[in-house]
Design a protein around this motif. Structure first.
Motif, mmCIF file in Angstrom:
data_model
loop_
_atom_site.group_PDB
_atom_site.id
_atom_site.type_symbol
_atom_site.label_atom_id
_atom_site.label_comp_id
_atom_site.label_asym_id
_atom_site.label_seq_id
_atom_site.Cartn_x
_atom_site.Cartn_y
_atom_site.Cartn_z
ATOM 1 N N PRO A 45 0.803 -1.231 0.000
ATOM 2 C CA PRO A 45 0.000 0.000 0.000
ATOM 3 C C PRO A 45 0.832 1.276 0.000
ATOM 4 C CG PRO A 45 0.043 -0.919 2.206
ATOM 5 C CD PRO A 45 0.868 -1.840 1.338
ATOM 6 N N HIS A 46 1.958 1.251 -0.682
ATOM 7 C CA HIS A 46 2.800 2.451 -0.744
ATOM 8 C C HIS A 46 2.945 2.918 -2.185
ATOM 9 C CE1 HIS A 46 4.052 0.522 3.041
ATOM 10 N NE2 HIS A 46 4.234 1.755 3.468
ATOM 11 N N CYS A 47 3.083 4.210 -2.329
ATOM 12 C CA CYS A 47 3.340 4.764 -3.651
ATOM 13 C C CYS A 47 4.658 4.205 -4.176
ATOM 14 C CB CYS A 47 3.393 6.290 -3.576
ATOM 15 S SG CYS A 47 3.912 7.044 -5.120
ATOM 16 N N ALA A 48 4.640 3.703 -5.411
ATOM 17 C CA ALA A 48 5.829 3.066 -5.979
ATOM 18 C C ALA A 48 6.947 4.073 -6.208
ATOM 19 C CB ALA A 48 5.474 2.380 -7.286
ATOM 20 N N LYS A 49 6.587 5.343 -6.244
ATOM 21 C CA LYS A 49 7.586 6.348 -6.568
ATOM 22 C C LYS A 49 8.156 7.034 -5.329
ATOM 23 C CE LYS A 49 8.184 9.026 -10.742
ATOM 24 N NZ LYS A 49 7.526 9.914 -11.695
ATOM 25 N N CYS A 50 7.283 7.577 -4.488
ATOM 26 C CA CYS A 50 7.777 8.346 -3.339
ATOM 27 C C CYS A 50 7.674 7.566 -2.037
ATOM 28 C CB CYS A 50 7.038 9.675 -3.235
ATOM 29 S SG CYS A 50 5.305 9.502 -2.773
ATOM 30 N N GLY A 51 7.035 6.390 -2.055
ATOM 31 C CA GLY A 51 6.990 5.566 -0.861
ATOM 32 C C GLY A 51 5.944 5.963 0.151
ATOM 33 N N ARG A 52 5.146 6.948 -0.178
ATOM 34 C CA ARG A 52 4.099 7.413 0.715
ATOM 35 C C ARG A 52 3.039 6.317 0.901
ATOM 36 N NH1 ARG A 52 0.888 12.734 -1.160
ATOM 37 N NH2 ARG A 52 2.982 13.234 -1.822
ATOM 38 N N LEU A 53 2.563 6.161 2.142
ATOM 39 C CA LEU A 53 1.493 5.203 2.395
ATOM 40 C C LEU A 53 0.190 5.789 1.864
ATOM 41 C CD1 LEU A 53 0.759 2.504 3.883
ATOM 42 C CD2 LEU A 53 0.133 3.930 5.835
ATOM 43 N N VAL A 54 -0.508 5.030 1.039
ATOM 44 C CA VAL A 54 -1.733 5.541 0.434
ATOM 45 C C VAL A 54 -2.946 4.779 0.953
ATOM 46 C CG1 VAL A 54 -0.581 6.345 -1.662
ATOM 47 C CG2 VAL A 54 -1.508 4.035 -1.579
ATOM 48 N N ALA A 55 -4.096 5.451 0.957
ATOM 49 C CA ALA A 55 -5.328 4.868 1.481
ATOM 50 C C ALA A 55 -6.140 4.223 0.368
ATOM 51 C CB ALA A 55 -6.145 5.951 2.174
ATOM 52 N N TYR A 56 -6.824 3.154 0.716
ATOM 53 C CA TYR A 56 -7.752 2.508 -0.216
ATOM 54 C C TYR A 56 -9.151 3.006 0.079
ATOM 55 C CZ TYR A 56 -10.071 -1.135 -2.883
ATOM 56 O OH TYR A 56 -10.825 -1.801 -3.795
ATOM 57 N N PRO A 57 -9.977 3.326 -0.923
ATOM 58 C CA PRO A 57 -9.665 3.203 -2.349
ATOM 59 C C PRO A 57 -9.339 4.532 -3.023
ATOM 60 C CG PRO A 57 -12.029 3.332 -2.041
ATOM 61 C CD PRO A 57 -11.402 3.577 -0.678
ATOM 62 N N HIS A 58 -9.346 5.646 -2.259
ATOM 63 C CA HIS A 58 -9.293 6.933 -2.958
ATOM 64 C C HIS A 58 -7.946 7.637 -2.896
ATOM 65 C CE1 HIS A 58 -13.514 6.600 -3.723
ATOM 66 N NE2 HIS A 58 -13.834 6.578 -2.444
ATOM 67 N N GLY A 59 -6.960 7.010 -2.240
ATOM 68 C CA GLY A 59 -5.685 7.709 -2.075
ATOM 69 C C GLY A 59 -4.655 7.422 -3.146
ATOM 70 N N PHE A 60 -5.025 6.579 -4.084
ATOM 71 C CA PHE A 60 -4.023 6.203 -5.082
ATOM 72 C C PHE A 60 -4.684 5.916 -6.424
ATOM 73 C CE2 PHE A 60 -5.729 2.211 -3.788
ATOM 74 C CZ PHE A 60 -5.574 1.349 -4.861
ATOM 75 N N VAL A 75 -1.478 -6.132 -17.324
ATOM 76 C CA VAL A 75 -1.453 -7.242 -16.374
ATOM 77 C C VAL A 75 -0.965 -6.732 -15.017
ATOM 78 C CG1 VAL A 75 -1.054 -9.002 -18.146
ATOM 79 C CG2 VAL A 75 0.895 -7.866 -17.060
ATOM 80 N N ASP A 76 -1.216 -7.521 -13.980
ATOM 81 C CA ASP A 76 -0.828 -7.116 -12.627
ATOM 82 C C ASP A 76 0.651 -6.751 -12.537
ATOM 83 O OD1 ASP A 76 -3.402 -7.802 -12.092
ATOM 84 O OD2 ASP A 76 -2.934 -8.958 -10.292
ATOM 85 N N ALA A 77 1.481 -7.545 -13.199
ATOM 86 C CA ALA A 77 2.924 -7.351 -13.102
ATOM 87 C C ALA A 77 3.355 -6.003 -13.671
ATOM 88 C CB ALA A 77 3.648 -8.473 -13.825
ATOM 89 N N ASN A 78 2.520 -5.411 -14.494
ATOM 90 C CA ASN A 78 2.857 -4.122 -15.102
ATOM 91 C C ASN A 78 2.132 -2.983 -14.393
ATOM 92 O OD1 ASN A 78 4.166 -2.447 -17.003
ATOM 93 N ND2 ASN A 78 2.306 -2.398 -18.254
ATOM 94 N N CYS A 79 1.556 -3.275 -13.211
ATOM 95 C CA CYS A 79 0.812 -2.248 -12.493
ATOM 96 C C CYS A 79 1.523 -1.851 -11.206
ATOM 97 C CB CYS A 79 -0.591 -2.743 -12.156
ATOM 98 S SG CYS A 79 -1.658 -2.825 -13.591
ATOM 99 N N GLN A 80 1.394 -0.584 -10.867
ATOM 100 C CA GLN A 80 1.976 -0.118 -9.616
ATOM 101 C C GLN A 80 1.055 0.914 -8.992
ATOM 102 O OE1 GLN A 80 5.690 1.655 -10.728
ATOM 103 N NE2 GLN A 80 4.748 3.335 -11.850
ATOM 104 N N VAL A 81 1.223 1.100 -7.683
ATOM 105 C CA VAL A 81 0.423 2.071 -6.947
ATOM 106 C C VAL A 81 1.124 3.420 -7.001
ATOM 107 C CG1 VAL A 81 -0.286 2.738 -4.622
ATOM 108 C CG2 VAL A 81 -0.629 0.385 -5.398
ATOM 109 N N LEU A 82 0.392 4.448 -7.375
ATOM 110 C CA LEU A 82 0.947 5.792 -7.348
ATOM 111 C C LEU A 82 -0.004 6.689 -6.565
ATOM 112 C CD1 LEU A 82 2.319 6.531 -10.939
ATOM 113 C CD2 LEU A 82 3.604 5.879 -8.901
ATOM 114 N N CYS A 83 0.571 7.563 -5.726
ATOM 115 C CA CYS A 83 -0.267 8.473 -4.953
ATOM 116 C C CYS A 83 -0.862 9.526 -5.891
ATOM 117 C CB CYS A 83 0.538 9.130 -3.838
ATOM 118 S SG CYS A 83 1.887 10.183 -4.396
#
Ligand SMILES: [Zn+2]
Length: 104
Positions: A45-60, A75-83
């Motif tokens: 649950p962290h932003c892949a870029k800045c490492g910020r903890l993001v909230a589900y479902p509206h923080g990322f 595909v999942d492998a090509n997905c990342q969480v961004l804030c």
């Protein structure tokens, strides 16, 4: 009867001209996307870029590591969480992706 036989021909022609589907064609929507968001967020649950903890479902926002427009796979492998937000990494990434295509 004529109309129904014409349609497949048009579709064939179109796929021959652009055999690479557009990004919007490949993008998944609705329930599948929601499941994927939860799945990927649960893993990290962290932003892949800045490492910020993001909230589900509206923080990322779910982002494609390699943009679909750049040939990335949906595909999942090509997905990342961004804030997200005015200074969010997702906005910055989207701007960068668009900039690449404009070849500035
Ligand atoms: Zn971030």
């Amino acid at each position: 009867m004529k109309l129904t036989t014409l349609r497949p021909k048009v579709a064939t022609l179109r796929s021959r001209v652009q055999n690479v589907p557009t990004a919007s064609d490949r993008r998944i929507t609705g329930r599948t996307l929601q499941n994927r968001r939860l799945r990927i967020w649960s893993k990290d649950p962290h932003c892949a870029k800045c490492g910020r903890l993001v909230a589900y479902p509206h923080g990322f926002e779910l982002d494609h590591v390699v943009a679909l427009s750049q040939g990335g796979l949906d595909v999942d492998a090509n997905c990342q969480v961004l804030c997200i937000g005015t200074d969010g990494c997702h906005e910055a990434k989207t701007r960068a992706d668009l900039g690449q295509r404009r070849s500035r």
